[in-house]
Design an enzyme around this catalytic site. Structure first.
Site, mmCIF file in Angstrom:
data_model
loop_
_atom_site.group_PDB
_atom_site.id
_atom_site.type_symbol
_atom_site.label_atom_id
_atom_site.label_comp_id
_atom_site.label_asym_id
_atom_site.label_seq_id
_atom_site.Cartn_x
_atom_site.Cartn_y
_atom_site.Cartn_z
ATOM 1 N N LYS A 13 1.309 9.543 9.734
ATOM 2 C CA LYS A 13 0.611 10.818 9.543
ATOM 3 C C LYS A 13 1.535 11.870 8.926
ATOM 4 O O LYS A 13 1.186 12.517 7.946
ATOM 5 C CB LYS A 13 0.074 11.345 10.891
ATOM 6 N N ARG A 88 -6.639 15.129 19.848
ATOM 7 C CA ARG A 88 -6.178 13.891 20.468
ATOM 8 C C ARG A 88 -6.954 13.535 21.717
ATOM 9 O O ARG A 88 -6.632 12.533 22.359
ATOM 10 C CB ARG A 88 -4.727 14.093 20.898
ATOM 11 N N ARG A 127 13.506 6.313 12.908
ATOM 12 C CA ARG A 127 13.171 7.595 12.264
ATOM 13 C C ARG A 127 14.239 8.665 12.495
ATOM 14 O O ARG A 127 14.743 8.830 13.590
ATOM 15 C CB ARG A 127 11.834 8.116 12.808
ATOM 16 N N ARG A 160 14.258 12.411 17.256
ATOM 17 C CA ARG A 160 13.433 13.053 18.269
ATOM 18 C C ARG A 160 13.750 12.479 19.638
ATOM 19 O O ARG A 160 14.001 11.295 19.768
ATOM 20 C CB ARG A 160 11.945 12.834 17.942
ATOM 21 N N ARG A 171 3.592 6.875 25.024
ATOM 22 C CA ARG A 171 2.861 7.526 23.931
ATOM 23 C C ARG A 171 1.724 6.622 23.457
ATOM 24 O O ARG A 171 0.629 7.086 23.161
ATOM 25 C CB ARG A 171 3.825 7.865 22.785
HETATM 26 P P1 AP5 Z 1 5.738 9.302 10.587
HETATM 27 O O1 AP5 Z 1 4.928 9.550 9.356
HETATM 28 O O2 AP5 Z 1 6.770 10.318 10.930
HETATM 29 O O3 AP5 Z 1 4.792 9.000 11.843
HETATM 30 P P2 AP5 Z 1 3.649 9.868 12.527
HETATM 31 O O4 AP5 Z 1 2.341 9.180 12.334
HETATM 32 O O5 AP5 Z 1 3.734 11.296 12.083
HETATM 33 O O6 AP5 Z 1 4.034 9.648 14.042
HETATM 34 P P3 AP5 Z 1 4.566 10.629 15.195
HETATM 35 O O7 AP5 Z 1 5.507 9.830 16.023
HETATM 36 O O8 AP5 Z 1 5.038 11.923 14.646
HETATM 37 O O9 AP5 Z 1 3.209 10.838 15.956
HETATM 38 P P4 AP5 Z 1 3.010 11.239 17.405
HETATM 39 O O10 AP5 Z 1 1.533 11.373 17.378
HETATM 40 O O11 AP5 Z 1 3.560 10.351 18.428
HETATM 41 O O12 AP5 Z 1 3.876 12.580 17.563
HETATM 42 P P5 AP5 Z 1 3.504 14.124 17.499
HETATM 43 O O13 AP5 Z 1 4.625 14.826 16.889
HETATM 44 O O14 AP5 Z 1 2.139 14.321 16.910
HETATM 45 O O15 AP5 Z 1 6.431 7.859 10.430
HETATM 46 C C1 AP5 Z 1 7.284 7.324 11.416
HETATM 47 C C2 AP5 Z 1 8.478 6.605 10.756
HETATM 48 O O16 AP5 Z 1 8.001 5.506 9.986
HETATM 49 C C3 AP5 Z 1 9.257 7.490 9.783
HETATM 50 O O17 AP5 Z 1 10.629 7.199 9.906
HETATM 51 C C4 AP5 Z 1 8.728 7.099 8.397
HETATM 52 O O18 AP5 Z 1 9.713 7.249 7.393
HETATM 53 C C5 AP5 Z 1 8.329 5.639 8.603
HETATM 54 N N1 AP5 Z 1 7.114 5.279 7.852
HETATM 55 C C6 AP5 Z 1 6.017 6.057 7.645
HETATM 56 N N2 AP5 Z 1 5.071 5.375 6.930
HETATM 57 C C7 AP5 Z 1 5.596 4.138 6.693
HETATM 58 C C8 AP5 Z 1 5.085 2.962 6.014
HETATM 59 N N3 AP5 Z 1 3.882 2.964 5.423
HETATM 60 N N4 AP5 Z 1 5.880 1.856 5.977
HETATM 61 C C9 AP5 Z 1 7.129 1.866 6.582
HETATM 62 N N5 AP5 Z 1 7.655 2.943 7.219
HETATM 63 C C10 AP5 Z 1 6.893 4.071 7.283
HETATM 64 O O19 AP5 Z 1 3.385 14.504 19.043
HETATM 65 C C11 AP5 Z 1 4.522 14.525 19.876
HETATM 66 C C12 AP5 Z 1 4.132 14.949 21.293
HETATM 67 O O20 AP5 Z 1 3.595 16.289 21.269
HETATM 68 C C13 AP5 Z 1 3.036 14.113 21.960
HETATM 69 O O21 AP5 Z 1 3.562 12.968 22.598
HETATM 70 C C14 AP5 Z 1 2.447 15.128 22.955
HETATM 71 O O22 AP5 Z 1 3.274 15.263 24.073
HETATM 72 C C15 AP5 Z 1 2.513 16.433 22.178
HETATM 73 N N6 AP5 Z 1 1.287 16.691 21.416
HETATM 74 C C16 AP5 Z 1 1.185 16.804 20.048
HETATM 75 N N7 AP5 Z 1 -0.089 17.044 19.679
HETATM 76 C C17 AP5 Z 1 -0.819 17.087 20.830
HETATM 77 C C18 AP5 Z 1 -2.198 17.282 21.106
HETATM 78 N N8 AP5 Z 1 -3.103 17.484 20.107
HETATM 79 N N9 AP5 Z 1 -2.595 17.246 22.394
HETATM 80 C C19 AP5 Z 1 -1.722 17.049 23.404
HETATM 81 N N10 AP5 Z 1 -0.396 16.859 23.218
HETATM 82 C C20 AP5 Z 1 0.053 16.870 21.940
HETATM 83 ZN ZN ZN Z 2 4.276 13.091 13.087
#
Ligand code: AP5
Ligand code: ZN
Length: 214
Positions: A13, A88, A127, A160, A171
């Site tokens: 994402k 979410r 990452r 992170r 997660r």
């Molecule tokens: P990347 O694109 O960074 O992954 P992502 O989908 O953004 O995953 P996240 O880990 O950021 O999602 P998340 O939902 O767990 O975390 P968030 O910050 O939202 O890609 C990952 C890696 O893979 C990178 O190194 C990239 O280079 C590589 N990559 C990407 N695409 C690739 C491909 N096609 N092939 C190979 N490699 C690839 O949330 C964090 C925390 O915040 C949550 O746990 C929760 O506690 C809180 N939170 C956030 N939003 C909410 C909400 N709405 N409600 C409640 N709590 C929330």
């Molecule tokens: Zn993300």
């Protein structure tokens, strides 16, 4: 356009968002990024969110709905936005519909980054991010020009706190239990597009562009 990106941790994402943002001049609202800056700045919001985030659990609906409500009012978001990591839970999705309904708008498209859990550990543990811009790299799949350093600013990259194999398990559990129902919620509304998120980044970009042009 008003878009929602849904997918498990590491599904891509945050990698695809900046590309969509530039192609369509949208604002990028990532609740995870916003919460991490609040935690780093030790704001009241950050203090409330930290414990759940460190454990890989979801932060309360009220907190994140409040952040999004505030963020969507920014002038740069009036033409459209990409919601990355929100909603979410079904409660968040309903609150979002309510907020948009008041403005006479709605979500146009939801992209589901469908991917098998088994490939996510390697993506998450490799990452490295540039915290102030949100840019992310991967030691194997998207290495920076100089190891540990951001390509654009030359500033150091960090990992992170929740990007460990152990926290990933919680997660993923939160994703399957609380976020998968949101996918059905949008499927029922007829706005959902499935992506093959296990493909290489450029192929995923092509799928995103195809989904958004139709
Ligand atoms: P990347 O694109 O960074 O992954 P992502 O989908 O953004 O995953 P996240 O880990 O950021 O999602 P998340 O939902 O767990 O975390 P968030 O910050 O939202 O890609 C990952 C890696 O893979 C990178 O190194 C990239 O280079 C590589 N990559 C990407 N695409 C690739 C491909 N096609 N092939 C190979 N490699 C690839 O949330 C964090 C925390 O915040 C949550 O746990 C929760 O506690 C809180 N939170 C956030 N939003 C909410 C909400 N709405 N409600 C409640 N709590 C929330
Ligand atoms: Zn993300």
């Amino acid at each position: 356009k008003r878009l929602v990106l849904i997918g498990p941790p590491g599904s891509g994402k945050g990698t695809q968002s900046p590309i969509i943002k530039d192609d369509y001049c949208l604002c990028h609202l990532a609740t995870g990024d916003m919460l991490r800056s609040a935690v780093a700045a030790k704001t009241p919001l950050g203090i409330k969110a930290k414990e759940a985030m460190d454990k890989g659990e979801l932060v309360s609906d009220d907190l994140v709905v409040g952040i999004i409500d505030e963020a969507m009012k920014k002038p740069s978001c009036q033409k459209g936005f990409i919601l990355d990591g929100f909603p979410r839970t079904v409660v968040q999705a309903e609150k979002l519909d309510e907020m948009l309904g008041k403005q006479g708008t709605k979500i146009d498209k939801v992209l589901n980054f469908a991917i098998d859990d088994s490939v996510l550990e390697e993506r998450i543990t490799g990452r490295w991010i540039h915290p102030s811009s949100g840019r992310s790299y991967h030691t194997k799949f998207a290495p920076p020009k100089v190891p540990g350093v951001d390509d654009v600013t030359g500033e150091p990259l960090i990992q992170r706190k929740d990007d460990t194999a152990e926290v990933l398990k919680s997660r993923l559990e939160a994703f399957h239990r609380q976020t998968e129902p949101v996918i059905h919620y949008y499927a029922n509304k007829g706005v959902l597009t499935q992506l093959h998120a296990e493909k290489p980044p450029k192929e995923v970009t092509a799928e995103v562009q195809k989904a958004l042009s139709s």
